[in-house]
Design an enzyme around this catalytic site. Structure first.
Site, mmCIF file in Angstrom:
data_model
loop_
_atom_site.group_PDB
_atom_site.id
_atom_site.type_symbol
_atom_site.label_atom_id
_atom_site.label_comp_id
_atom_site.label_asym_id
_atom_site.label_seq_id
_atom_site.Cartn_x
_atom_site.Cartn_y
_atom_site.Cartn_z
ATOM 1 N N GLY A 172 0.805 -1.218 0.000
ATOM 2 C CA GLY A 172 0.000 0.000 0.000
ATOM 3 C C GLY A 172 0.838 1.269 0.000
ATOM 4 N N ASP A 173 0.264 2.341 0.524
ATOM 5 C CA ASP A 173 0.932 3.643 0.436
ATOM 6 C C ASP A 173 2.285 3.641 1.143
ATOM 7 O OD1 ASP A 173 -0.654 3.373 2.817
ATOM 8 O OD2 ASP A 173 -0.226 5.464 3.261
ATOM 9 N N ASP A 205 -8.257 -0.833 1.260
ATOM 10 C CA ASP A 205 -9.039 0.389 1.457
ATOM 11 C C ASP A 205 -9.299 1.169 0.170
ATOM 12 O OD1 ASP A 205 -9.212 -0.118 4.110
ATOM 13 O OD2 ASP A 205 -7.583 1.208 4.702
ATOM 14 N N MET A 218 -12.501 -10.896 7.941
ATOM 15 C CA MET A 218 -13.096 -11.868 7.013
ATOM 16 C C MET A 218 -13.150 -11.330 5.589
ATOM 17 S SD MET A 218 -16.022 -13.068 9.581
ATOM 18 C CE MET A 218 -16.818 -14.279 8.575
HETATM 19 N N1 LIG Z 1 7.315 6.390 4.759
HETATM 20 C C1 LIG Z 1 7.815 5.165 4.654
HETATM 21 N N2 LIG Z 1 9.067 4.961 4.182
HETATM 22 C C2 LIG Z 1 9.579 3.730 4.062
HETATM 23 N N3 LIG Z 1 8.911 2.608 4.395
HETATM 24 C C3 LIG Z 1 7.667 2.731 4.883
HETATM 25 C C4 LIG Z 1 7.050 4.008 5.036
HETATM 26 N N4 LIG Z 1 5.808 3.819 5.555
HETATM 27 C C5 LIG Z 1 5.666 2.489 5.709
HETATM 28 N N5 LIG Z 1 6.781 1.826 5.301
HETATM 29 C C6 LIG Z 1 7.002 0.394 5.309
HETATM 30 O O1 LIG Z 1 6.125 -0.224 4.381
HETATM 31 C C7 LIG Z 1 5.636 -1.456 4.904
HETATM 32 C C8 LIG Z 1 4.138 -1.483 4.893
HETATM 33 O O2 LIG Z 1 3.602 -0.283 5.445
HETATM 34 P P1 LIG Z 1 2.150 -0.212 6.065
HETATM 35 O O3 LIG Z 1 1.839 1.205 6.309
HETATM 36 O O4 LIG Z 1 2.051 -1.148 7.211
HETATM 37 O O5 LIG Z 1 1.213 -0.840 4.961
HETATM 38 P P2 LIG Z 1 0.800 -0.323 3.536
HETATM 39 O O6 LIG Z 1 1.970 -0.412 2.660
HETATM 40 O O7 LIG Z 1 -0.270 -1.253 3.121
HETATM 41 O O8 LIG Z 1 0.333 1.090 3.711
HETATM 42 C C9 LIG Z 1 6.218 -1.605 6.289
HETATM 43 O O9 LIG Z 1 7.308 -2.500 6.201
HETATM 44 C C10 LIG Z 1 6.682 -0.209 6.653
HETATM 45 O O10 LIG Z 1 7.836 -0.226 7.487
HETATM 46 O O1 LIG Z 2 -5.001 -4.983 11.921
HETATM 47 P P1 LIG Z 2 -4.091 -4.711 10.781
HETATM 48 O O2 LIG Z 2 -3.492 -5.937 10.220
HETATM 49 O O3 LIG Z 2 -3.082 -3.686 11.121
HETATM 50 O O4 LIG Z 2 -4.944 -4.148 9.591
HETATM 51 C C1 LIG Z 2 -5.983 -3.260 9.759
HETATM 52 C C2 LIG Z 2 -5.895 -2.096 8.849
HETATM 53 O O5 LIG Z 2 -5.399 -2.355 7.584
HETATM 54 C C3 LIG Z 2 -6.151 -1.641 6.624
HETATM 55 O O6 LIG Z 2 -6.866 -2.608 5.966
HETATM 56 C C4 LIG Z 2 -5.326 -0.852 5.662
HETATM 57 O O7 LIG Z 2 -4.030 -1.315 5.572
HETATM 58 P P2 LIG Z 2 -3.329 -1.670 4.206
HETATM 59 O O8 LIG Z 2 -3.266 -0.393 3.424
HETATM 60 O O9 LIG Z 2 -2.030 -2.203 4.612
HETATM 61 O O10 LIG Z 2 -4.150 -2.686 3.483
HETATM 62 C C5 LIG Z 2 -7.062 -0.720 7.382
HETATM 63 O O11 LIG Z 2 -8.282 -0.421 6.848
HETATM 64 C C6 LIG Z 2 -7.185 -1.448 8.671
HETATM 65 O O12 LIG Z 2 -7.368 -0.565 9.707
HETATM 66 MG MG LIG Z 3 -0.939 2.185 4.773
#
Ligand SMILES: Nc1ncnc2c1ncn2[C@@H]1O[C@H](COP(=O)(O)OP(=O)(O)O)[C@@H](O)[C@H]1O
Ligand SMILES: O=P(O)(O)OC[C@H]1O[C@](O)(COP(=O)(O)O)[C@@H](O)[C@@H]1O
Ligand SMILES: [Mg+2]
Length: 495
Positions: A230-231, A261, A417
């Protein structure tokens, strides 16, 4: 022609004869020698194109690896073996673009950002036998992750003839953790992973260590790195790409956006979102049944959506049974004549039951005293109190203590789920095309890009274009949110 005599086989023989190393590319058949970095043909092609007359287009193409590291140029295997690879009949050129803004106005000049269209290229910059690919999945789960992993493998191995493809276990930390081993992907171990939910490779939050990750990429000679997440993950991927360029490594860093999301900018939809919305229908239907089967029945469903309400919004629109949809983007009050509680009472009076969908990030201003900013997950996301349980308790307490009316409230929380299941048909299709587009673009020598669907077209988006925009939110002035209000007939719960 016998398969053993195909161009792929010839390329393979040539590669093996030269010990499979990048330095031996000079031995391989080349179309032109493009190893000189000052060759004008290395320039970003977008600069060579003439502007469209009367239009204000802004072309944003990702870099070619050959602008920081020497690359060869080889004919695509699809080109020289059309009897086996029909894809050779549908090459995409670097002159084909996808427009971001396609809705015009007769009084306004046309203007849009413009990205490269994804698809197989006639010439590639990696000899297939020199590719060592890594695939990593990060962040929360999402339906379809395994379909993407499997299709990256299949496209690399079965279409391009790449042999060395590895899965990185448990997200970014898997690149360097001494207690985790890379998983060599094979036909056998990926054969049925698309039928399973979750991530076959494992995923995690946190653990991003730029130096250790890029050291691992360099030490293990990975030259294509596919990053599904994700982001947060994509922000990390951009940092990895920048570091790869700084070190002048011949590595293509490729992002494939993943989030349940659906809050990633620019793209039509993220994979798995459709499946999640579909699965959410089961919870909503249960809430409808429960609420209709009780006197003054209330069905309350909590759906994912920490910062954006897309799942709740689309699930509401798809169900046609929801009376109230609460999302993080729209604050609401509980008490008073314009409050949520009074409106629930009016629905019970009018219909005898009601169904409420609440996104997990909704109503945080009501819970602000309970939010502890120091409580964060490994990726830094704030751990939020449970709005579903809060609403359940407040609704029951209000009707019991203040209205003195008997109600039956059933609270359904299908949170995990809706994301732990395999992808539905439309998501599977999208996963496959994203994965193929990612591989074609990497093989063609692009780096630092994310593959996304823009206006139904698979597009090559430079990573910084996504990272600079951050997560998007539901636009409460959009026609989509207005449709929600029209369907539910819910009022504005703001004083
Ligand atoms: N600003 C950032 N710079 C580098 N790595 C990041 C940053 N934000 C999150 N990450 C890393 O990306 C991975 C996933 O981030 P997370 O926010 O949990 O999920 P998502 O990628 O779905 O948004 C994690 O390993 C986290 O350490
Ligand atoms: O409990 P966890 O595994 O941290 O995930 C819950 C969260 O992940 C999300 O699905 C979004 O995270 P991702 O962008 O990593 O998919 C949120 O809507 C939710 O709050
Ligand atoms: Mg995220």
């Amino acid at each position: 022609m016998e398969k053993s005599e195909s161009a792929v086989a010839k390329l393979a023989q040539a590669a093996q004869a030269t010990d499979n190393t990048e330095n031996d590319e000079s031995e391989l058949p080349k179309v032109f020698d493009r190893t000189h970095l000052d060759d004008p043909r290395f320039e970003d092609y977008s600069k060579l194109l003439k502007p469209r007359p009367g239009a204000d287009f802004s072309r944003v193409f990702p870099p070619k690896i050959c602008s920081w590291a020497p690359c060869g140029t080889y004919p695509s295997p699809f080109k020289s073996n059309p009897e086996r690879f029909n894809l050779g009949l549908s090459f995409v050129s670097d002159e084909e673009t996808v427009l971001v803004d396609i809705i015009g106005h007769v009084t306004q000049p046309t203007a849009s950002r413009e990205f490269l269209r994804a698809g197989p290229r006639e010439f590639i910059s990696f000899h297939p036998k020199s590719v060592k690919a890594a695939i990593v999945t990060c962040g929360g789960l999402c339906p379809g992750i395994n379909s993407v992993v499997r299709e990256i493998y299949n496209t690399l191995h079965h279409l391009y003839g790449v042999e060395e493809i590895y899965g990185i276990p448990f997200g970014y930390r898997g690149f360097y953790s001494p207690d985790l081993e890379y998983i060599r992907l094979t036909d056998h171990n990926v054969s049925s992973i698309h039928h399973q939910g979750g991530s076959y490779l494992g995923s995690s939050r946190g653990g991003f260590d730029l130096k250790k990750i890029v050291d691992a990429i360099e030490d293990n000679n990975f030259n294509q790195v596919y990053i599904i997440g994700g982001d947060g993950t994509q922000r990390g991927a951009l940092k990895i790409h920048d570091e790869v360029v700084r070190r002048k490594l011949k590595v293509s860093v490729v992002g494939i956006p993943k989030t349940i999301d659906n809050d990633i900018a620019l793209i039509d939809k993220s994979f798995g979102f459709d499946t999640a919305v579909e699965e959410a229908q089961r919870a909503i239907r249960s809430a409808v049944v429960e609420s209709k089967s009780a006197q003054n029945g209330i069905g309350l469903v909590k759906l994912m959506g920490r910062s954006s309400g897309y799942i709740a919004m689309y699930a509401t629109l798809a169900s046609h049974d929801v009376d109230i949809c609460l999302i993080p983007e729209v604050s609401f009050i509980l008490e008073g004549s314009c409050g949520l509680l009074e409106y629930i009472r009016s629905l019970l009076k009018r219909k005898g039951h009601c169904v409420i969908v609440v996104a997990e990030g909704a109503g945080m201003d009501l819970l602000k005293d309970e939010v502890d900013m120091s409580k964060r997950d490994a990726s830094g996301n704030i751990k939020m109190p449970d709005i579903g349980l809060f609403l359940k308790d407040r609704i029951i307490a209000w009707f019991t203590e203040q209205v003195r009316m008997e109600i039956t409230l059933k609270y359904i929380d299908p949170t995990y789920m809706i994301r732990s299941i395999p992808a539905n048909a439309s998501d599977c299709l999208m996963c496959g095309l994203l994965a193929q587009s990612a591989v074609h673009s990497a093989m063609a020598g692009r780096g630092g890009f994310t593959i996304g669907v823009i206006n139904t077209q698979y597009s090559i988006i430079p990573m910084h274009e996504l990272s600079s925009r951050g997560r998007i939110k539901v636009d409460v002035n959009s026609r989509m949110w207005h449709r929600v209000l029209a369907t539910t007939e819910q009022p504005d719960f703001r004083a």
